[in-house]
Design a protein around this motif. Structure first.
Motif, PDB file in Angstrom:
ATOM      1  N   THR A  28       0.980  -1.252  -0.093  1.00 51.90           N
ATOM      2  CA  THR A  28      -0.008   0.220   0.160  1.00 51.90           C
ATOM      3  C   THR A  28       0.775   1.160  -0.073  1.00 51.90           C
ATOM      4  O   THR A  28       2.140   1.240   0.406  1.00 51.90           O
ATOM      5  N   LEU A  29       0.277   2.167  -0.268  1.00 55.96           N
ATOM      6  CA  LEU A  29       0.977   3.573  -0.188  1.00 55.96           C
ATOM      7  C   LEU A  29       0.389   4.036   1.224  1.00 55.96           C
ATOM      8  O   LEU A  29      -0.905   3.544   1.486  1.00 55.96           O
ATOM      9  N   PRO A  30       1.297   4.657   2.092  1.00 53.44           N
ATOM     10  CA  PRO A  30       0.702   4.917   3.192  1.00 53.44           C
ATOM     11  C   PRO A  30      -0.680   5.829   3.286  1.00 53.44           C
ATOM     12  O   PRO A  30      -0.989   6.526   2.113  1.00 53.44           O
ATOM     13  N   SER A  90      -3.801   4.713   2.808  1.00 52.66           N
ATOM     14  CA  SER A  90      -4.581   3.835   1.693  1.00 52.66           C
ATOM     15  C   SER A  90      -5.319   2.660   2.426  1.00 52.66           C
ATOM     16  O   SER A  90      -6.141   2.217   1.754  1.00 52.66           O
ATOM     17  N   GLY A  91      -5.247   2.610   3.649  1.00 55.75           N
ATOM     18  CA  GLY A  91      -6.277   1.436   4.401  1.00 55.75           C
ATOM     19  C   GLY A  91      -5.256   0.364   4.865  1.00 55.75           C
ATOM     20  O   GLY A  91      -5.660  -0.879   5.142  1.00 55.75           O
ATOM     21  N   THR A  92      -3.974   0.627   4.924  1.00 53.03           N
ATOM     22  CA  THR A  92      -3.066  -0.475   5.464  1.00 53.03           C
ATOM     23  C   THR A  92      -3.559  -1.095   6.602  1.00 53.03           C
ATOM     24  O   THR A  92      -3.480  -2.467   6.397  1.00 53.03           O
ATOM     25  N   THR A  93      -3.910  -0.297   7.613  1.00 55.62           N
ATOM     26  CA  THR A  93      -4.296  -0.772   8.853  1.00 55.62           C
ATOM     27  C   THR A  93      -5.377  -1.793   8.698  1.00 55.62           C
ATOM     28  O   THR A  93      -5.499  -3.075   9.420  1.00 55.62           O
ATOM     29  N   CYS A 147      -5.464  -0.008  -3.078  1.00 53.19           N
ATOM     30  CA  CYS A 147      -5.259   1.427  -3.497  1.00 53.19           C
ATOM     31  C   CYS A 147      -6.558   2.211  -3.306  1.00 53.19           C
ATOM     32  O   CYS A 147      -7.735   1.602  -2.931  1.00 53.19           O
ATOM     33  N   ARG A 148      -6.247   3.501  -2.736  1.00 51.90           N
ATOM     34  CA  ARG A 148      -7.299   4.344  -2.306  1.00 51.90           C
ATOM     35  C   ARG A 148      -7.206   5.666  -3.160  1.00 51.90           C
ATOM     36  O   ARG A 148      -6.329   6.117  -3.642  1.00 51.90           O
ATOM     37  N   ASN A 149      -8.457   6.490  -3.311  1.00 52.77           N
ATOM     38  CA  ASN A 149      -8.684   7.536  -4.362  1.00 52.77           C
ATOM     39  C   ASN A 149      -7.452   8.541  -3.774  1.00 52.77           C
ATOM     40  O   ASN A 149      -7.569   8.819  -2.531  1.00 52.77           O
ATOM     41  N   VAL A 192      -5.713  14.198   2.041  1.00 51.39           N
ATOM     42  CA  VAL A 192      -6.272  14.565   3.339  1.00 51.39           C
ATOM     43  C   VAL A 192      -6.249  13.670   4.557  1.00 51.39           C
ATOM     44  O   VAL A 192      -5.521  14.232   5.581  1.00 51.39           O
ATOM     45  N   SER A 193      -6.000  12.534   4.402  1.00 45.58           N
ATOM     46  CA  SER A 193      -5.530  11.437   5.357  1.00 45.58           C
ATOM     47  C   SER A 193      -4.052  11.575   5.934  1.00 45.58           C
ATOM     48  O   SER A 193      -3.725  11.836   7.033  1.00 45.58           O
ATOM     49  N   MET A 194      -3.263  11.943   4.757  1.00 47.88           N
ATOM     50  CA  MET A 194      -1.801  12.056   4.970  1.00 47.88           C
ATOM     51  C   MET A 194      -1.336  13.624   5.875  1.00 47.88           C
ATOM     52  O   MET A 194      -0.772  13.192   6.512  1.00 47.88           O
ATOM     53  N   THR A 205      -9.298  -2.104  -4.119  1.00 47.18           N
ATOM     54  CA  THR A 205      -9.645  -0.529  -3.755  1.00 47.18           C
ATOM     55  C   THR A 205     -10.113  -0.309  -2.568  1.00 47.18           C
ATOM     56  O   THR A 205     -11.222  -1.164  -2.450  1.00 47.18           O
ATOM     57  N   TYR A 206      -9.900   0.637  -1.757  1.00 49.43           N
ATOM     58  CA  TYR A 206     -10.488   1.068  -0.451  1.00 49.43           C
ATOM     59  C   TYR A 206     -11.974   1.289  -0.756  1.00 49.43           C
ATOM     60  O   TYR A 206     -12.727   1.012  -0.191  1.00 49.43           O
ATOM     61  N   GLU A 207     -12.231   1.653  -1.959  1.00 51.40           N
ATOM     62  CA  GLU A 207     -13.829   2.288  -2.047  1.00 51.40           C
ATOM     63  C   GLU A 207     -14.653   0.990  -2.423  1.00 51.40           C
ATOM     64  O   GLU A 207     -15.712   0.920  -1.926  1.00 51.40           O
TER      65      GLU A 207
HETATM   66  P1  A3P Z   1      -9.030   8.739   7.131  1.00 50.02           P
HETATM   67  O1  A3P Z   1      -7.842   9.585   7.852  1.00 50.02           O
HETATM   68  O2  A3P Z   1      -9.380   9.071   5.903  1.00 50.02           O
HETATM   69  O3  A3P Z   1      -9.895   8.549   8.008  1.00 50.02           O
HETATM   70  P2  A3P Z   1      -3.333   3.500   6.836  1.00 50.02           P
HETATM   71  O4  A3P Z   1      -3.866   2.474   7.655  1.00 50.02           O
HETATM   72  O5  A3P Z   1      -2.967   3.128   5.427  1.00 50.02           O
HETATM   73  O6  A3P Z   1      -2.313   4.547   7.509  1.00 50.02           O
HETATM   74  O7  A3P Z   1      -4.599   4.207   6.429  1.00 50.02           O
HETATM   75  C1  A3P Z   1      -5.332   5.052   7.325  1.00 50.02           C
HETATM   76  C2  A3P Z   1      -6.694   5.447   6.772  1.00 50.02           C
HETATM   77  O8  A3P Z   1      -7.404   4.190   6.958  1.00 50.02           O
HETATM   78  C3  A3P Z   1      -7.270   6.413   7.807  1.00 50.02           C
HETATM   79  O9  A3P Z   1      -8.141   7.185   6.928  1.00 50.02           O
HETATM   80  C4  A3P Z   1      -8.220   5.558   8.631  1.00 50.02           C
HETATM   81  O10 A3P Z   1      -9.062   6.300   9.478  1.00 50.02           O
HETATM   82  C5  A3P Z   1      -8.585   4.671   7.947  1.00 50.02           C
HETATM   83  N1  A3P Z   1      -8.994   3.099   8.669  1.00 50.02           N
HETATM   84  C6  A3P Z   1      -8.235   2.564   9.485  1.00 50.02           C
HETATM   85  N2  A3P Z   1      -8.898   1.772  10.075  1.00 50.02           N
HETATM   86  C7  A3P Z   1      -9.912   1.375   9.099  1.00 50.02           C
HETATM   87  C8  A3P Z   1     -10.994   0.335   9.197  1.00 50.02           C
HETATM   88  N3  A3P Z   1     -10.815  -0.649   9.966  1.00 50.02           N
HETATM   89  N4  A3P Z   1     -11.938   0.324   8.197  1.00 50.02           N
HETATM   90  C9  A3P Z   1     -11.821   1.583   7.354  1.00 50.02           C
HETATM   91  N5  A3P Z   1     -10.814   2.447   7.282  1.00 50.02           N
HETATM   92  C10 A3P Z   1      -9.795   2.351   8.231  1.00 50.02           C
END
Ligand code: A3P
Length: 322
Positions: free
Chosen positions: A67-69, A71-74, A157-159, A165-167, A223-225
């Motif tokens: 993932t890119l930071p 993008s929903g990595t967590t 991938c996320r838009n 905005v998240s970054m 994709t995240y979406e």
């Molecule tokens: P937002 O800042 O738009 O809320 P990463 O995990 O790559 O660092 O991305 C963090 C983004 O994923 C943040 O987006 C965060 O809120 C969102 N996120 C974290 N856990 C999530 C989950 N369980 N389901 C959906 N989105 C999640």
């Protein structure tokens, strides 16, 4: 681990000094290596990429989440960990599941941090096969053995506007206070020039997208979406791809919904409300809104138009819905 970090930073300091640099979001600077921007001298850093390229030996059954930071990595880490290990925790009481007591980043490590360990995790790969790793490394910079073995990869991938905005929010949480806050205009400017950790955004996405078309068995592109809109079908698809498809019996018992609930934003943000992942990162830094389209609350129409135009040009002719 601290000693190993110091040794690695030292080993690559001469090479680091030769790289082009730009202003950073969290760290003071970002460095361009093999066409992408990287943070210096951190757990996830340009030195780590170099060290992995020099030393990392993948195992053919490894699975990598790329993932890119932001993008929903967590979320992806939680889902994959929960899917692959679901039989291990099935008979325990729900309260003992690691995702109910620990940050997803502790359950599924980045390969970037493996080079610091005295006993690399991949040594145990045959014990708990398949072994799961995450990475932010661009496709073309992945350690050779990951590609040579044809290890399975999942890309999320996320838009671009939600990533920006998240970054922006994440960087302002983690930046050294002495540097002051990044303004949205500065963040927009950096992002649209492609300057962000492991960016450009567009080249990172394109690299994995291309690979998913060339090697569809090896690279699953999500994709995240899509994951948000149709979580059930995408989670089932992910399970099958990982080699752990849901059985009819499991589906009948609501196992898919159980995993989705466990990994939901609502649940994980509650579990991670307190405490720190590491001394410099609170657990809650990874949970903000968890929505699609929050950019509408932050970006101006002009910023949005400019990013749409860049994305149209960079993704021209590609079927990347974002
Ligand atoms: P937002 O800042 O738009 O809320 P990463 O995990 O790559 O660092 O991305 C963090 C983004 O994923 C943040 O987006 C965060 O809120 C969102 N996120 C974290 N856990 C999530 C989950 N369980 N389901 C959906 N989105 C999640």
């Amino acid at each position: 681990e601290m000693t190993n970090m110091a040794l690695i930073f030292d080993r690559y300091k001469d090479r680091l000094a030769t790289l082009p640099k730009e202003k950073g979001w969290i760290t003071e600077n970002l460095y361009m290596y093999q066409g992408f921007w990287h943070q210096p001298s951190r757990r996830i850093s340009v030195e780590t990429v170099m060290a992995l390229q020099d030393t990392f030996k993948a195992h053919p059954t490894d699975i990598y989440l790329a993932t890119l930071p932001k993008s929903g990595t967590t979320w992806l880490k939680a889902l994959v960990f929960a899917l692959v290990n679901r039989n291990r925790y099935k008979d325990n009481r729900l309260s003992t599941h690691p995702l109910l007591v620990s940050n997803p980043h502790n359950c599924l490590p980045f390969i970037e941090t493996e080079v610091y360990r005295n006993t690399p995790t991949y040594v145990d790969a045959h014990v708990h096969s398949p072994h799961l790793f995450a990475t932010h490394i661009p496709y073309t910079s992945l350690p050779r053995s990951v590609l040579d073995f044809g290890c399975r990869l999942v890309y999320l991938c996320r838009n671009p506007k939600d990533v920006l905005v998240s970054m922006f929010h994440f960087a302002n949480k983690l930046r050294d206070k002495s540097r002051g806050l990044l303004t949205l205009e500065e963040a927009f400017d950096l992002f649209s020039k492609g300057i962000m950790p492991t960016g450009t955004y567009w080249d990172h996405v394109k690299g994995y997208h291309k690979a998913s078309i060339e090697y569809p068995q090896n690279v699953l592109f999500l994709t995240y979406e899509d994951m948000k809109i149709d979580t059930v079908n995408n989670v089932k698809r992910l399970a099958s791809y990982l080699g752990h498809p849901f059985t009819d019996e499991e589906e009948g018992e609501g196992a898919v919904q159980g995993i989705i609930r466990l990994c939901s934003f609502e649940n994980l943000s509650e579990v991670n409300k307190h405490g720190n992942l590491r001394e410099d990162i609170p657990n809650d830094a990874f949970f903000r809104e968890g929505k699609v389209g929050d950019w509408k609350n932050h970006l101006t129409d002009e910023m949005s138009c400019i990013l749409d135009k860049i994305t149209r040009e960079k993704f021209y002719g590609l079927d990347i819905t974002s």
